[in-house]
Write a protein that holds these residues in place. Structure first.
Motif, PDB file in Angstrom:
ATOM      1  N   ILE A 278       0.850  -1.189   0.000  1.00 28.88           N
ATOM      2  CA  ILE A 278       0.000   0.000   0.000  1.00 28.88           C
ATOM      3  C   ILE A 278       0.881   1.233   0.000  1.00 28.88           C
ATOM      4  O   ILE A 278       1.751   1.383   0.861  1.00 28.88           O
ATOM      5  CB  ILE A 278      -0.930   0.021   1.228  1.00 28.88           C
ATOM      6  CG1 ILE A 278      -1.814  -1.224   1.253  1.00 28.88           C
ATOM      7  CG2 ILE A 278      -1.813   1.263   1.211  1.00 28.88           C
ATOM      8  CD1 ILE A 278      -2.755  -1.275   2.439  1.00 28.88           C
ATOM      9  N   ILE A 279       0.688   2.122  -0.956  1.00 31.60           N
ATOM     10  CA  ILE A 279       1.498   3.338  -1.020  1.00 31.60           C
ATOM     11  C   ILE A 279       0.653   4.595  -0.808  1.00 31.60           C
ATOM     12  O   ILE A 279       1.181   5.705  -0.843  1.00 31.60           O
ATOM     13  CB  ILE A 279       2.257   3.433  -2.355  1.00 31.60           C
ATOM     14  CG1 ILE A 279       1.284   3.467  -3.531  1.00 31.60           C
ATOM     15  CG2 ILE A 279       3.242   2.280  -2.496  1.00 31.60           C
ATOM     16  CD1 ILE A 279       1.967   3.712  -4.871  1.00 31.60           C
TER      17      ILE A 279
ATOM     18  N   LEU B 138      -4.203   3.059  -2.839  1.00 30.88           N
ATOM     19  CA  LEU B 138      -3.326   2.889  -3.995  1.00 30.88           C
ATOM     20  C   LEU B 138      -2.295   1.804  -3.673  1.00 30.88           C
ATOM     21  O   LEU B 138      -1.619   1.857  -2.639  1.00 30.88           O
ATOM     22  CB  LEU B 138      -2.625   4.202  -4.332  1.00 30.88           C
ATOM     23  CG  LEU B 138      -1.796   4.246  -5.621  1.00 30.88           C
ATOM     24  CD1 LEU B 138      -2.675   3.973  -6.838  1.00 30.88           C
ATOM     25  CD2 LEU B 138      -1.113   5.605  -5.770  1.00 30.88           C
ATOM     26  N   PHE B 139      -2.209   0.806  -4.564  1.00 28.27           N
ATOM     27  CA  PHE B 139      -1.303  -0.327  -4.375  1.00 28.27           C
ATOM     28  C   PHE B 139      -0.269  -0.345  -5.492  1.00 28.27           C
ATOM     29  O   PHE B 139      -0.543   0.063  -6.622  1.00 28.27           O
ATOM     30  CB  PHE B 139      -2.085  -1.646  -4.393  1.00 28.27           C
ATOM     31  CG  PHE B 139      -3.142  -1.753  -3.345  1.00 28.27           C
ATOM     32  CD1 PHE B 139      -2.875  -2.358  -2.127  1.00 28.27           C
ATOM     33  CD2 PHE B 139      -4.417  -1.249  -3.573  1.00 28.27           C
ATOM     34  CE1 PHE B 139      -3.851  -2.456  -1.163  1.00 28.27           C
ATOM     35  CE2 PHE B 139      -5.400  -1.345  -2.616  1.00 28.27           C
ATOM     36  CZ  PHE B 139      -5.117  -1.952  -1.403  1.00 28.27           C
ATOM     37  N   GLN B 140       0.916  -0.843  -5.150  1.00 23.37           N
ATOM     38  CA  GLN B 140       1.983  -0.963  -6.145  1.00 23.37           C
ATOM     39  C   GLN B 140       2.595  -2.349  -6.049  1.00 23.37           C
ATOM     40  O   GLN B 140       2.888  -2.844  -4.957  1.00 23.37           O
ATOM     41  CB  GLN B 140       3.054   0.096  -5.919  1.00 23.37           C
ATOM     42  CG  GLN B 140       4.180   0.059  -6.952  1.00 23.37           C
ATOM     43  CD  GLN B 140       5.072   1.277  -6.862  1.00 23.37           C
ATOM     44  OE1 GLN B 140       4.663   2.381  -7.205  1.00 23.37           O
ATOM     45  NE2 GLN B 140       6.283   1.081  -6.385  1.00 23.37           N
ATOM     46  N   SER B 141       2.779  -2.981  -7.210  1.00 23.17           N
ATOM     47  CA  SER B 141       3.415  -4.298  -7.245  1.00 23.17           C
ATOM     48  C   SER B 141       4.921  -4.123  -7.346  1.00 23.17           C
ATOM     49  O   SER B 141       5.432  -3.016  -7.589  1.00 23.17           O
ATOM     50  CB  SER B 141       2.887  -5.105  -8.427  1.00 23.17           C
ATOM     51  OG  SER B 141       3.257  -4.484  -9.642  1.00 23.17           O
ATOM     52  N   LEU B 142       5.640  -5.198  -7.207  1.00 20.82           N
ATOM     53  CA  LEU B 142       7.099  -5.135  -7.232  1.00 20.82           C
ATOM     54  C   LEU B 142       7.644  -4.606  -8.555  1.00 20.82           C
ATOM     55  O   LEU B 142       8.596  -3.830  -8.567  1.00 20.82           O
ATOM     56  CB  LEU B 142       7.670  -6.525  -6.915  1.00 20.82           C
ATOM     57  CG  LEU B 142       7.386  -7.037  -5.489  1.00 20.82           C
ATOM     58  CD1 LEU B 142       7.930  -8.452  -5.315  1.00 20.82           C
ATOM     59  CD2 LEU B 142       7.994  -6.092  -4.462  1.00 20.82           C
TER      60      LEU B 142
ATOM     61  N   ASN C 122     -10.613   3.255 -12.286  1.00 20.15           N
ATOM     62  CA  ASN C 122     -10.076   3.311 -13.638  1.00 20.15           C
ATOM     63  C   ASN C 122      -8.643   3.840 -13.586  1.00 20.15           C
ATOM     64  O   ASN C 122      -8.345   4.822 -12.897  1.00 20.15           O
ATOM     65  CB  ASN C 122     -10.959   4.226 -14.498  1.00 20.15           C
ATOM     66  CG  ASN C 122     -10.573   4.196 -15.962  1.00 20.15           C
ATOM     67  OD1 ASN C 122      -9.440   4.483 -16.314  1.00 20.15           O
ATOM     68  ND2 ASN C 122     -11.524   3.851 -16.806  1.00 20.15           N
ATOM     69  N   LYS C 123      -7.742   3.220 -14.318  1.00 17.25           N
ATOM     70  CA  LYS C 123      -6.325   3.561 -14.219  1.00 17.25           C
ATOM     71  C   LYS C 123      -6.026   4.998 -14.587  1.00 17.25           C
ATOM     72  O   LYS C 123      -5.047   5.579 -14.101  1.00 17.25           O
ATOM     73  CB  LYS C 123      -5.483   2.628 -15.095  1.00 17.25           C
ATOM     74  CG  LYS C 123      -5.776   2.732 -16.593  1.00 17.25           C
ATOM     75  CD  LYS C 123      -4.902   1.766 -17.372  1.00 17.25           C
ATOM     76  CE  LYS C 123      -5.142   1.877 -18.879  1.00 17.25           C
ATOM     77  NZ  LYS C 123      -4.273   0.928 -19.636  1.00 17.25           N
ATOM     78  N   SER C 124      -6.853   5.642 -15.424  1.00 16.06           N
ATOM     79  CA  SER C 124      -6.597   7.023 -15.827  1.00 16.06           C
ATOM     80  C   SER C 124      -7.020   8.028 -14.762  1.00 16.06           C
ATOM     81  O   SER C 124      -6.771   9.220 -14.905  1.00 16.06           O
ATOM     82  CB  SER C 124      -7.319   7.326 -17.135  1.00 16.06           C
ATOM     83  OG  SER C 124      -8.722   7.179 -16.983  1.00 16.06           O
ATOM     84  N   HIS C 125      -7.660   7.572 -13.675  1.00 20.75           N
ATOM     85  CA  HIS C 125      -8.162   8.494 -12.665  1.00 20.75           C
ATOM     86  C   HIS C 125      -7.622   8.171 -11.279  1.00 20.75           C
ATOM     87  O   HIS C 125      -8.218   8.541 -10.281  1.00 20.75           O
ATOM     88  CB  HIS C 125      -9.697   8.459 -12.635  1.00 20.75           C
ATOM     89  CG  HIS C 125     -10.322   8.703 -13.978  1.00 20.75           C
ATOM     90  ND1 HIS C 125     -11.008   7.734 -14.664  1.00 20.75           N
ATOM     91  CD2 HIS C 125     -10.320   9.805 -14.772  1.00 20.75           C
ATOM     92  CE1 HIS C 125     -11.429   8.225 -15.815  1.00 20.75           C
ATOM     93  NE2 HIS C 125     -11.017   9.471 -15.913  1.00 20.75           N
ATOM     94  N   ARG C 126      -6.489   7.482 -11.197  1.00 24.62           N
ATOM     95  CA  ARG C 126      -5.980   7.043  -9.905  1.00 24.62           C
ATOM     96  C   ARG C 126      -5.380   8.166  -9.082  1.00 24.62           C
ATOM     97  O   ARG C 126      -5.297   8.078  -7.875  1.00 24.62           O
ATOM     98  CB  ARG C 126      -4.938   5.936 -10.104  1.00 24.62           C
ATOM     99  CG  ARG C 126      -5.559   4.641 -10.589  1.00 24.62           C
ATOM    100  CD  ARG C 126      -4.503   3.613 -10.942  1.00 24.62           C
ATOM    101  NE  ARG C 126      -5.107   2.416 -11.511  1.00 24.62           N
ATOM    102  CZ  ARG C 126      -4.435   1.479 -12.153  1.00 24.62           C
ATOM    103  NH1 ARG C 126      -3.124   1.599 -12.313  1.00 24.62           N
ATOM    104  NH2 ARG C 126      -5.047   0.420 -12.635  1.00 24.62           N
TER     105      ARG C 126
END
Length: 669
Positions: free
Chosen positions: A369-370, A407-411, A536-540
């Motif tokens: 989680i970021i 907001l999550f970020q993968s490796l 939606n990825k364009s509105h993160r």
């Protein structure tokens, strides 16, 4: 924390609903009652004995004038009023013919509160509310207009009390625009000096906070460079609060110190967020060089009630926007511990206390989680709301939703975002449940706890000599462990003065103690209170603000990629139940069988919670029980972000540089 802490402002969520159309129809007597817990002003429900099947006489001679009976009905909860319609024709006639009773019923069904300062009659308010609810349900705005922002290229914004706020490009002044309520309105931008009237200063506005309806208050958070000592080369950045009266731009007359100093630091761009309810001003600060802190001030006196040092990075940038769940309960996201801290803001003569940690679902090893960002409007209030504009009604804080962006970020750097929607009343009930001593005693296994150390010192007010308590706290153990069942409030009370008016020297020795705050796993609190949406990825990168029980979001347009489809999710319990029954009736009309799954206790299964398809983001099953109705009949637009208040949907067009170019206002009344 005593079980009655949240009693005065907590109600349970009920399953039944009121149909706005059926309330005023005399043939629909008690068609769908709203079950509510009684308030302090209401009487107990007037329900007949469970096994009494004796017929009710067709008429009962009323010994009281109908006007007095009407007033008695206004003191009852909604279910009791609707039950009274079954008693006899006279009661039914009084309820049906009373515009005031009808208006109160519709207000409760719509989740709004009446504005006693409105110049409109109750009949006009009733019609306005029905018209507004119908417009939202059909997604048909009364009118549309556009606000240009060409001369104010700023990314610092806020939507509050029917106003849109912006800072200028240099973040030295604040501008606001009263949003239109009719096609004839001509929105104008008004300036509020960032540092108050007639002041010359250096520095910039790094954040702003609003309590317009409750206090006519705007708070600018100013970061400016100051010299330290006699050496010209030694400079620090000072963080200060400027308390202004919104309607005039002057210093706020209730603030004893209109400029409140927070801290000094080497960092020039700390992350800040400020929220105000009652006398409490909550300030979250994340400084790259000085860590994460939570401050609680009494903004009227300038007294610092709490300075809490969180774990490193807990309130990091793009996260940890706090929300007042009630006037006494503050929710603060903790990024490092992946939880919501719940703080109980005790009366002013006691320091605030961290009482719970509500954990988020466990994240899989492939993600982290970021960012956690909360938004919950309208804020609860303690005062008479004397600054309400002359509108007929306002959304109820207790019936509103809290929106959390995660907001999550993968490796490899891939990102995903989710919106977690929580119903405020359900969350309050859950907090009350987990702070009830009787409930904790029933738990077979001891829950886990975190340990906080708090140092309390007494400060004598130089103006009146009264003693106030200030506290410095820090989390000293993040390792979960079985802890004492003692409430943290008890630990604090042991070092509190005997009364709020005790007199003591400001040099009194501080007292230090440690207490445990309970950790509650997601599965034990989250599913009944929440619903999840993937973003939606364009509105993160944007925070979707909303007011009340509705939430707007953007979806892709399969026919035209340059435009989007706007959808509105409605979490009003009555609308959800009505929609469910309408769909059930349609299925039955088509010949479908409901399978006998009515949960009548005779072998029929309870409805299962829906499961989120999170595509491996979490390492545990994520269930959600909060229901909503999703409307998506609104037209296609080129919006980049949408915000909502209680009357409008605002569509923003964003310049590639990140500034707002224009705002499209869709007014629903």
């Amino acid at each position: 924390m005593d079980a009655k802490i949240a009693h005065s402002y907590t109600n349970t969520i009920e399953n039944d609903y009121i149909s706005l159309e059926k309330i005023s129809n005399p043939s629909n007597v008690l068609s769908h009652p709203l079950q509510e817990t009684e308030t302090l002003e209401s009487q107990g429900p007037l329900t007949p004995p469970e096994n009494d099947d004796s017929p009710v006489p067709a008429t009962i001679s009323l010994a009281l004038p109908s006007e007095l009976v009407e007033r008695i009905f206004l003191l009852l909860d909604t279910k009791s009023v609707l039950i009274c319609r079954l008693v006899n024709r006279e009661f039914n006639a009084i309820i049906q013919s009373s515009t005031l009773v009808q208006y109160c019923l519709v207000c409760k069904a719509a989740g709004v509160i009446d504005n006693p300062q409105s110049p409109l009659s109750y009949g006009e308010r009733l019609e306005a509310l029905k018209k507004r609810e119908d417009a939202w349900r059909k997604l048909k705005p009364a009118f549309e207009t556009t606000i240009k922002i060409n001369d104010l290229p700023s990314t610092l914004y806020e939507l509050s009390a029917g106003n849109y706020f912006l800072s200028d490009i240099n973040r030295r002044d604040l501008y606001h625009c009263r949003l239109p309520s009719s096609p004839q309105d001509d929105p104008q931008w008004c300036r509020i000096p960032g540092h108050g009237p007639g002041q010359s200063w250096s520095g910039s506005i790094v954040e702003m906070g609003m309590a317009v309806y409750e206090h006519d208050l705007v708070v600018n958070v100013i970061c400016s460079q100051v010299q330290v000592g006699n050496h010209a080369g030694m400079r620090r950045n000072s963080l200060d609060l400027v308390l202004l009266k919104f309607s005039t731009g002057e210093y706020h007359p209730l603030a004893r110190h209109p400029l409140i100093h927070v801290q000094r630091s080497l960092s020039a761009l700390p992350y800040i967020c400020v929220k105000i309810v009652g006398n409490n001003l909550a300030l979250v600060v994340h400084d790259l060089l000085d860590g994460s802190k939570l401050f609680i001030f009494d903004w009227k006196t300038g007294h610092k009630r709490l300075q809490h040092q969180a774990t490193e990075g807990a309130y990091e940038y793009s996260g940890s926007v706090p929300v007042f769940v009630s006037p006494e309960l503050l929710l603060v996201p903790n990024l490092i511990l992946s939880c919501f801290e719940v703080w109980h803001l005790l009366p002013s003569h006691n320091p605030p206390v961290h009482i719970l940690s509500l954990q988020l679902p466990a994240v899989s090893v492939n993600y982290s989680i970021i960012g956690i960002n909360c938004h919950g409007e309208p804020s609860p209030f303690l005062h008479s709301m004397s600054y309400f504009p002359p509108r007929p009604f306002f959304p109820s804080s207790e019936n509103s939703i809290i929106i959390v962006k995660l907001l999550f970020q993968s490796l490899p750097g891939f990102r995903k975002a989710y919106k977690l929607i929580m119903h405020r009343r359900a969350l309050l009930d859950m907090i009350q449940k987990w702070t009830s001593p009787s409930f904790l005693k029933q738990q077979e296994g001891l829950p886990t706890w975190l340990t906080t150390e708090v140092t309390v010192h007494q400060v004598a007010d130089p103006n009146d000599g009264s003693v106030r308590l200030g506290a410095q706290s820090k989390l000293v153990s993040t390792m979960p462990h079985p802890g004492s069942r003692d409430s943290p409030t008890l630990a604090i009370s042991q070092i509190s003065p005997t009364s709020p008016t005790s007199h003591s020297s400001s040099g009194s020795a501080p007292s230090t103690c440690r207490y445990n705050n309970l950790q509650v796993k997601w599965a034990d609190w989250g599913p009944p209170t929440s619903r999840w949406f993937q973003v939606n990825k364009s509105h993160r990168g944007w925070i979707n603000q909303s007011t009340g029980q509705r939430f707007a979001f953007l979806g892709p347009n399969p026919r035209d990629k340059t435009k989007c489809i706007v959808r509105v999710a409605d979490f009003n319990l009555h609308n959800v139940k009505r929609n469910a029954e309408t769909m059930m009736a349609q299925r039955r009309g088509e010949g479908e069988d409901n399978g006998g799954n009515d949960n009548d206790g005779e072998g029929k299964k309870e409805e299962e919670l829906e499961k989120l398809d999170h595509e491996g983001v979490f390492s545990e099953e994520v269930c959600m029980g909060l229901k909503c109705v999703v409307y998506h009949a609104l037209g296609e637009y080129d919006f980049d972000i949408v915000l909502m208040d209680e009357e409008r949907l605002l569509g923003f067009k964003i310049h590639p540089e990140g500034r707002v170019e224009s705002i499209k206002v869709l007014y629903f009344g």
